[in-house]
Design a protein around this motif. Structure first.
Motif, PDB file in Angstrom:
ATOM      1  N   SER A   1       0.849  -1.196   0.000  1.00  0.00           N
ATOM      2  CA  SER A   1       0.000   0.000   0.000  1.00  0.00           C
ATOM      3  C   SER A   1       0.891   1.255   0.000  1.00  0.00           C
ATOM      4  O   SER A   1       0.557   2.259  -0.612  1.00  0.00           O
ATOM      5  CB  SER A   1      -1.024  -0.011   1.134  1.00  0.00           C
ATOM      6  N   ASN A   2       2.074   1.190   0.626  1.00  0.00           N
ATOM      7  CA  ASN A   2       3.019   2.322   0.552  1.00  0.00           C
ATOM      8  C   ASN A   2       3.596   2.459  -0.853  1.00  0.00           C
ATOM      9  O   ASN A   2       3.782   3.568  -1.350  1.00  0.00           O
ATOM     10  CB  ASN A   2       4.166   2.137   1.547  1.00  0.00           C
ATOM     11  N   LEU A   3       3.857   1.330  -1.460  1.00  0.00           N
ATOM     12  CA  LEU A   3       4.434   1.352  -2.813  1.00  0.00           C
ATOM     13  C   LEU A   3       3.449   1.977  -3.810  1.00  0.00           C
ATOM     14  O   LEU A   3       3.844   2.704  -4.725  1.00  0.00           O
ATOM     15  CB  LEU A   3       4.784  -0.083  -3.227  1.00  0.00           C
ATOM     16  N   LYS A   4       2.171   1.706  -3.590  1.00  0.00           N
ATOM     17  CA  LYS A   4       1.145   2.264  -4.485  1.00  0.00           C
ATOM     18  C   LYS A   4       1.131   3.788  -4.425  1.00  0.00           C
ATOM     19  O   LYS A   4       0.857   4.466  -5.409  1.00  0.00           O
ATOM     20  CB  LYS A   4      -0.237   1.717  -4.086  1.00  0.00           C
ATOM     21  N   LYS A   5       1.431   4.309  -3.221  1.00  0.00           N
ATOM     22  CA  LYS A   5       1.384   5.774  -3.049  1.00  0.00           C
ATOM     23  C   LYS A   5       2.634   6.453  -3.617  1.00  0.00           C
ATOM     24  O   LYS A   5       2.707   7.662  -3.707  1.00  0.00           O
ATOM     25  CB  LYS A   5       1.283   6.109  -1.555  1.00  0.00           C
ATOM     26  N   MET A   6       3.621   5.683  -3.992  1.00  0.00           N
ATOM     27  CA  MET A   6       4.902   6.253  -4.430  1.00  0.00           C
ATOM     28  C   MET A   6       4.810   6.808  -5.857  1.00  0.00           C
ATOM     29  O   MET A   6       4.198   6.176  -6.722  1.00  0.00           O
ATOM     30  CB  MET A   6       5.950   5.138  -4.388  1.00  0.00           C
ATOM     31  N   SER A   7       5.427   7.974  -6.084  1.00  0.00           N
ATOM     32  CA  SER A   7       5.365   8.573  -7.430  1.00  0.00           C
ATOM     33  C   SER A   7       6.246   7.791  -8.406  1.00  0.00           C
ATOM     34  O   SER A   7       7.182   7.094  -7.987  1.00  0.00           O
ATOM     35  CB  SER A   7       5.846  10.017  -7.371  1.00  0.00           C
ATOM     36  N   LYS A   8       5.957   7.979  -9.690  1.00  0.00           N
ATOM     37  CA  LYS A   8       6.746   7.317 -10.740  1.00  0.00           C
ATOM     38  C   LYS A   8       8.206   7.746 -10.667  1.00  0.00           C
ATOM     39  O   LYS A   8       9.124   6.950 -10.850  1.00  0.00           O
ATOM     40  CB  LYS A   8       6.199   7.723 -12.108  1.00  0.00           C
ATOM     41  N   GLU A   9       8.397   9.057 -10.407  1.00  0.00           N
ATOM     42  CA  GLU A   9       9.763   9.616 -10.358  1.00  0.00           C
ATOM     43  C   GLU A   9      10.568   8.952  -9.231  1.00  0.00           C
ATOM     44  O   GLU A   9      11.722   8.598  -9.396  1.00  0.00           O
ATOM     45  CB  GLU A   9       9.742  11.141 -10.109  1.00  0.00           C
ATOM     46  N   ARG A  10       9.901   8.810  -8.102  1.00  0.00           N
ATOM     47  CA  ARG A  10      10.575   8.199  -6.940  1.00  0.00           C
ATOM     48  C   ARG A  10      10.977   6.743  -7.260  1.00  0.00           C
ATOM     49  O   ARG A  10      12.077   6.299  -6.938  1.00  0.00           O
ATOM     50  CB  ARG A  10       9.632   8.276  -5.727  1.00  0.00           C
ATOM     51  N   LYS A  11      10.066   6.062  -7.920  1.00  0.00           N
ATOM     52  CA  LYS A  11      10.360   4.660  -8.275  1.00  0.00           C
ATOM     53  C   LYS A  11      11.564   4.599  -9.218  1.00  0.00           C
ATOM     54  O   LYS A  11      12.421   3.735  -9.105  1.00  0.00           O
ATOM     55  CB  LYS A  11       9.142   4.007  -8.938  1.00  0.00           C
ATOM     56  N   LYS A  12      11.609   5.557 -10.156  1.00  0.00           N
ATOM     57  CA  LYS A  12      12.722   5.598 -11.113  1.00  0.00           C
ATOM     58  C   LYS A  12      14.047   5.822 -10.367  1.00  0.00           C
ATOM     59  O   LYS A  12      15.059   5.178 -10.654  1.00  0.00           O
ATOM     60  CB  LYS A  12      12.461   6.730 -12.124  1.00  0.00           C
TER      61      LYS A  12
END
Ligand code: FAD
Ligand code: SF4
Length: 507
Positions: A480-491
Motif C-alpha cells: 500500500s506504501n508502494l502504491k502511493k509512491m510517485s513514478k519519479e521516486r520509483k525511477k
C-alpha cells in the motif's frame, strides 16, 4: 574376523549414537574417516575444520579407552572420499555388515545407498534418534496441510513432550509465544556481557591446528585463537556457562545486534549440538531444571531447539533434493567479493562478516537481517549464497544451513518454509543495532550516493517482485506504501539500485 563395522561420521560424535546400540566389543569395530573431499567440497572456515578433526580425534581416543576397537583414518593418510576409504578398509578387515546412523546430509545418504552394491556387503542405516522428531513423523505431520508453519509444528512438539504445558494441555503462563517481549535492542550503557567459555587447546588440538595450517591455509577465516570445546566434557561446561551467565537475558535481547558484542546473550552451542558433543534432549533438560529464569527466555530458547531446529530438519528431508534447485525470484547476481573479506563501506556488513572471519560465528539476526537480508534484496543467486553460509560458520551442515538460507532468508522456495521474505531497510538495522552511527552511509537518507544502500535496495526488491508478492497478506502495508509512491521516486530507486549493484560487481 570383524562382524559389524560401525561407521561414525564427523557429526555423529555421540557416545549413544544409534549405530552403536548393538555394538559387541569382542566382535565389532568402529571406523572413523577424515577424508579430503569432505574437507574441501566447500571453502570451510579453518576453525570449523579444527573443531571437527579435533573433536573426532578426542572421541576416538575416549572410545578406545572404553574398550571399543577403532580404525581411524587421518587426513593425508586416507583415500579421497568415504566410499574409497571404506572400500580400502573393508578389503583389509572383511566385515560381514556395515552399520551407520542416518547421515545429516542428502548428498551423503546418496553415497551410502551405493555401498551395498559397490562393496557387496549388507548395509544397515539406523534412525538418528538424537532429534526430537523423526523424518517419518515430520512427513506424517505435513499430511493434509495446505501450508507448513513452524508455529503449529512447535505447538505439536510442546504437547508431545509435555514441555511447558499445564494439566489442561494449555501452554504454561497462558502464552505459546513471548516474541513481543523479545525484541529489545541493547541500551547504550548496558553492562559488559559475559563471553562464552573459552577452552585452551590441548596437545591433540594443537597438532590439528598445525595440520590445518599446513594443508588448508587457503581456506576461509582466521585459524587462531582457537577456543572451541572439542570434548563432551568441555561442551557440557559451555552449556553450564550459558545457563549460568546468559540464559536469563537470552529472550529480551535475542534480536539485538551490537558491534562491540559478537555473542550477546546467545548460547553459542549450535556447533556442539550439530556434531554430537551436546544432545538437544540434554540441553533442554538442563534448561528446564532452572526455575528462576524469565519465562520469555526459557520459552524463547526452547522454541529455538524444539521448534526451529527440528522444523528446519523436517523441511530439509521432506523436500530434498528438489528444494535446493528452486529460485523463486529468479535472482541472478553474483555474490560480491566482500562476502569473503568484509571489505565494504557498509558498516553492518563489514562488522557481521569481519566477525565471521574471526570467530566462524554470527548470531541469528546477523545471518538473517544483515548478510542474508542484503543477499535477498540485492538479488544474489541462491546457490552462491548457500555455498557461502555452508562455508563460513562452524555450525554449518547442509540439513540446517540450506532451509535457513534458501527458505527462511532468501524465500527461494516460494514460501514452503516461511510466510514472507524477511526484507528490511536500514531503518530496522538502525533500530536493532549500533552499526549505523559509524557507517559511511547515512541511514536516514533514501536516495543519492551516500544514502544507505539497504533503503533503496529494499524498495527495488519489492518493485521487481511485485507480481509475486503483492497478494501476500503479511506484505499489505509494504504494497500500500508502494502504491502511493510517485513514478519519479520509483525511477530514482531503480537507478540508485542499478548503479550500486554495478559498483559492487567490480569489487
Ligand atoms: C542464513 C542462515 C543460515 C543459518 N545456518 C545455520 C547453520 O548452518 N547451522 C545452524 O546450526 N544454524 C544455522 N542457522 C540458524 C541460527 O542462526 C544458528 O543456529 C544460531 O545463530 C547459532 O548460534 P547459537 O548457538 O548462539 O544460537 P542461539 O541463538 O543461542 O539459539 C539456540 C539454539 O537453537 C538452535 N537454533 C536457533 N535458531 C535456529 C534455526 N533457525 N535453525 C536451526 N536451529 C536453530 C541452534 O541449535 C542454537 O544453538 C542459520 C540461520 C540463518 C538465518
Ligand atoms: S547505514 Fe545502512 S549500510 Fe550503514 S550500517 Fe546502517 S544499515 Fe548498514
Amino acid at each position: 574376523m570383524t562382524e559389524n563395522l560401525c561407521v561414525i561420521l564427523a557429526d555423529q560424535l555421540s557416545k549413544d549414537i544409534s549405530s552403536l546400540k548393538n555394538f559387541r566389543k569382542d566382535k565389532d569395530k568402529i571406523l572413523m574417516m577424515e577424508v579430503a573431499n569432505e574437507a574441501r567440497y566447500v571453502n570451510h572456515h579453518k576453525k570449523k575444520l579444527v573443531l571437527v578433526f579435533s573433536a573426532m580425534r578426542h572421541f576416538a581416543k575416549d572410545m578406545k579407552s572404553k574398550g571399543y576397537s577403532i580404525i581411524y583414518s587421518k587426513i593425508g593418510e586416507s583415500q579421497d572420499n568415504f566410499t574409497q576409504e571404506l572400500a580400502h578398509q573393508c578389503k583389509k578387515i572383511k566385515p560381514k555388515k556395515i552399520v551407520i546412523t542416518h547421515p545429516g546430509e542428502y548428498r551423503v545418504l546418496q553415497e551410502i545407498k551405493k555401498w551395498e552394491k559397490m562393496l557387496n556387503i549388507s548395509v544397515e542405516i539406523s534412525e538418528d534418534d538424537r532429534f526430537f522428531c523423526t523424518i517419518t513423523e515430520f512427513k506424517k505431520w505435513t499430511e493434509g496441510k495446505k501450508e507448513l508453519r513452524m508455529e503449529s509444528f512447535y505447538h505439536m512438539m510442546r504437547k508431545k513432550y509435555n514441555i511447558l504445558i499445564d494439566k489442561d494441555g494449555k501452554p504454561k503462563g497462558g502464552k505459546w509465544n513471548y516474541d513481543i517481549k523479545n525484541r529489545k535492542s541493547l541500551p547504550k550503557n548496558h553492562p559488559d556481557i559475559p563471553k562464552p567459555l573459552q577452552h585452551k587447546p590441548d596437545d591433540i588440538t594443537t597438532q590439528v591446528i598445525a595440520e590445518i595450517k599446513k594443508r588448508f591455509s587457503k581456506h576461509f577465516g582466521d585459524l587462531e585463537p582457537f577456543w572451541f570445546a572439542v570434548t563432551h566434557e568441555q561442551a557440557k561446561k559451555s552449556l553450564d556457562d550459558f545457563i549460568k551467565n546468559r540464559l536469563d537475558m537470552f529472550g529480551p535481547y535475542e534480536d539485538a545486534m551490537d558491534q562491540e558484542e559478537s555473542f550477546l546473550y546467545h548460547s553459542v552451542l549450535s556447533m556442539y549440538l550439530n556434531i554430537g558433543l551436546l544432545q538437544p534432549k540434554q540441553v533442554l533438560g538442563r534448561v528446564l531444571e532452572k526455575k528462576k529464569i524469565k519465562v520469555e527466555s526459557i520459552e524463547g530458547f526452547i522454541r529455538q531447539i524444539l521448534g526451529w531446529r527440528e522444523y528446519i530438519r523436517g523441511i530439509y528431508w521432506h523436500t530434498m533434493p528438489k528444494y535446493s534447485e528452486t529460485n523463486y525470484f529468479n535472482a541472478k547476481n553474483k555474490l560480491p567479493g566482500f562476502y569473503w573479506t568484509g571489505n565494504t563501506e557498509m558498516n553492518c556488513m563489514k562488522n557481521s562478516i569481519g566477525q565471521t572471519v574471526k570467530e566462524a560465528y554470527a548470531h541469528h539476526i546477523q545471518r538473517l537481517m544483515i548478510t542474508g537480508n542484503f543477499a535477498l534484496i540485492a538479488g544474489i543467486k541462491p546457490k552462491e549464497v548457500c555455498e557461502w553460509y555452508l562455508s563460513v560458520y562452524a555450525d554449518a551442515y547442509e540439513w540446517v544451513e540450506l532451509p535457513n538460507t534458501h527458505g527462511m532468508t532468501l524465500y527461494a522456495d516460494g514460501g514452503i518454509l516461511g510466510s514472507k521474505p524477511y526484507a528490511a531497510s536500514g531503518n530496522y538495522i538502525n533500530k536493532m543495532s549500533n552499526y549505523c552511527k559509524d557507517c559511511q552511509y547515512d541511514v536516514k537518507k533514501k536516495e543519492g550516493e551516500d544514502a544507505c544502500p539497504f533503503n533503496y535496495l529494499y524498495w527495488n526488491f519489492f518493485l521487481k517482485n511485485q507480481k509475486k508478492l503483492e497478494k501476500n497478506p503479511r506484505l499489505w502495508t509494504v504494497f500500500s506504501n508502494l502504491k502511493k509512491m510517485s513514478k519519479e521516486r520509483k525511477k530514482e530507486i531503480e537507478n540508485d539500485s542499478k548503479n550500486f549493484l554495478i559498483q559492487i560487481k567490480r569489487m
